[in-house]
Design an enzyme around this catalytic site. Structure first.
Site, PDB file in Angstrom:
ATOM      1  CG  ASP A 124      -2.061  -1.000   1.106  1.00  0.00           C
ATOM      2  OD1 ASP A 124      -2.298  -1.524   0.003  1.00  0.00           O
ATOM      3  OD2 ASP A 124      -2.727  -1.272   2.129  1.00  0.00           O
ATOM      4  CG  ASP A 133       7.651  13.823   8.672  1.00  0.00           C
ATOM      5  OD1 ASP A 133       8.604  13.170   9.141  1.00  0.00           O
ATOM      6  OD2 ASP A 133       6.841  14.449   9.379  1.00  0.00           O
TER       7      ASP A 133
END
Length: 408
Positions: free
Chosen positions: A130, A147
């Site tokens: 995913d 991030d």
């Protein structure tokens, strides 16, 4: 990371969004520049990310994240942005907000639940695929997430997949407008160097690339496999000298638990993301064709407890003798339907008479919110003098009539 970077005003009680009142149910997270809340309109639940006005009175954080999210909308493994609005609190302060899809458990919470014993291959594969799909799309669009960490990967109970959130540090490759990127423990070596130069007031020759995201994912997958936080490990000199040997060591100490071939493929996949030289690092697209993704795994029972879906599975409820007497079988189905409908709209209910799944009760709800409520209220209840045990069940498998013999 959500921390106590600043003093926040008290939690808002309501938001007025597009003329409707949404009640704040909980604060889900708090960072230096924004807070995230779970809100409910009476008919639906969502998340609101409220940005604080920064020290200069600007709204850089809001403008940055909203502009990135707007450009990458519509992809299944990226959080959905429903809209933007301005909130006026009772003190006359106006704050900019994003109305977002409400997601479920984060990989950070999943890691906290396994402590020192890694996740199942099914869960690692599901998460890796995913996130790589999301990165592949993001990188094709020219963006670096910048991030990636367990807290920014969340499970969607209704879509049954992991999604990326928090694009506050994201930038267009080649146009890096953020000096300090990534979070300690998940920061690529080139970002580490760039951050150090910026602290010394020096510019680096070149900006970071999409390769920094692959590094972060490599560390996350290694943590999921080992069940160990690697923040201190990746700071060590041994890691800097020979990270490959440390990865080998982690795999050899955990390999006993898993079949050999998938372990080798996963190890090689992780190593391909952890080259110190970003040019040698695998791309998201290339990583998706690693043989690890062609191996079919079944979920463990813990996976089905940890990851909510719209389908609830009840165990320890039905005696075999109820299955073979047609009248009793029909009565049981009616009783179960009646009980389960108390918690939400039941779309379908199945009690297989033979294995796999013999005597288990599968209840498909209209949405995961209802199935979670049912799970909360049914677990530990007695039915026919038996304690009810509940897990969720993958909707996609249920729809195909595929009932796993769950790995214990």
């Amino acid at each position: 990371e959500f921390g106590n970077g600043c003093l926040w005003l008290q939690i808002p009680v309501v938001f007025e969004i597009y003329g409707k009142i949404w009640n704040v149910q909980a604060r889900l997270g708090q960072g230096v520049s924004a807070s995230v809340y779970r809100v409910n309109s009476g008919r639906a639940s969502s998340a609101v990310k409220e940005f604080q006005v920064d020290a200069q009175g600007g709204d850089y954080g809001f403008l940055k994240e909203s502009s990135v999210l707007e450009k990458i909308q519509g992809y299944k493994n990226i959080v959905t942005l429903y809209g933007m609005f301005t909130s006026h609190n009772p003190f006359g302060v106006a704050t900019h907000c994003l109305l977002l899809e409400l997601l479920d458990v984060s990989v950070s919470e999943l890691l906290a639940r396994v402590s020192n014993q890694g996740h199942s291959m099914w869960l690692i594969q599901h998460c890796a695929r995913d996130v790589l799909e999301a990165l592949s799309y993001l990188h094709r669009e020219g963006y670096v997430h910048a991030d990636l960490k367990p807290r920014n990967i969340l499970w969607s109970a209704d879509d049954e997949c992991f999604k990326l959130i928090d694009f506050g540090l994201s930038f267009k490759e080649g146009y890096q407008d953020v000096k300090y990127i990534q979070t300690d423990g998940y920061r690529a070596p080139e970002a580490e160097l760039q951050n150090s130069l910026a602290q010394a007031g020096l510019e680096s020759d070149s900006g970071c690339t999409t390769a920094v995201d692959l590094w972060s994912l490599g560390i996350i997958l290694l943590e999921m496999f080992s069940g160990i936080k690697l923040k201190e490990t990746v700071k060590s000199q041994e890691w800097k000298d020979n990270s490959s040997a440390i990865v080998d060591h982690i795999f050899s100490s955990n390999a006993v638990v898993y079949p050999a071939i998938p372990v080798f493929h996963l190890r090689d996949l992780i190593k391909s993301m952890l080259h110190n030289d970003p040019k040698l690092r695998s791309t998201a697209e290339a990583a998706l064709i690693n043989p690890f993704f062609s191996i079919p795994f079944a979920p463990h029972i813990e996976d089905l407890v940890l990851l909510p879906t719209p389908v609830l599975r009840l165990l320890n409820v039905i005696d075999d003798n109820h299955l073979y007497n047609e009248d009793e079988y029909e009565d049981v189905i009616e009783d179960m339907k009646e009980e389960c409908q108390k918690y939400g709209k039941v779309v379908s209910l199945l009690i297989p008479k033979e294995n796999p799944g013999k005597g288990q009760v599968f209840v498909e709800y209209a949405n995961a919110g209802d199935s979670k409520e049912a799970q909360r209220l049914l677990t530990g209840r007695t039915f026919d003098d038996k304690f009810v045990v509940t897990t969720f069940y993958p909707l996609s498998a249920y729809k195909r009539g595929y009932l796993y013999q769950t790995v214990q």
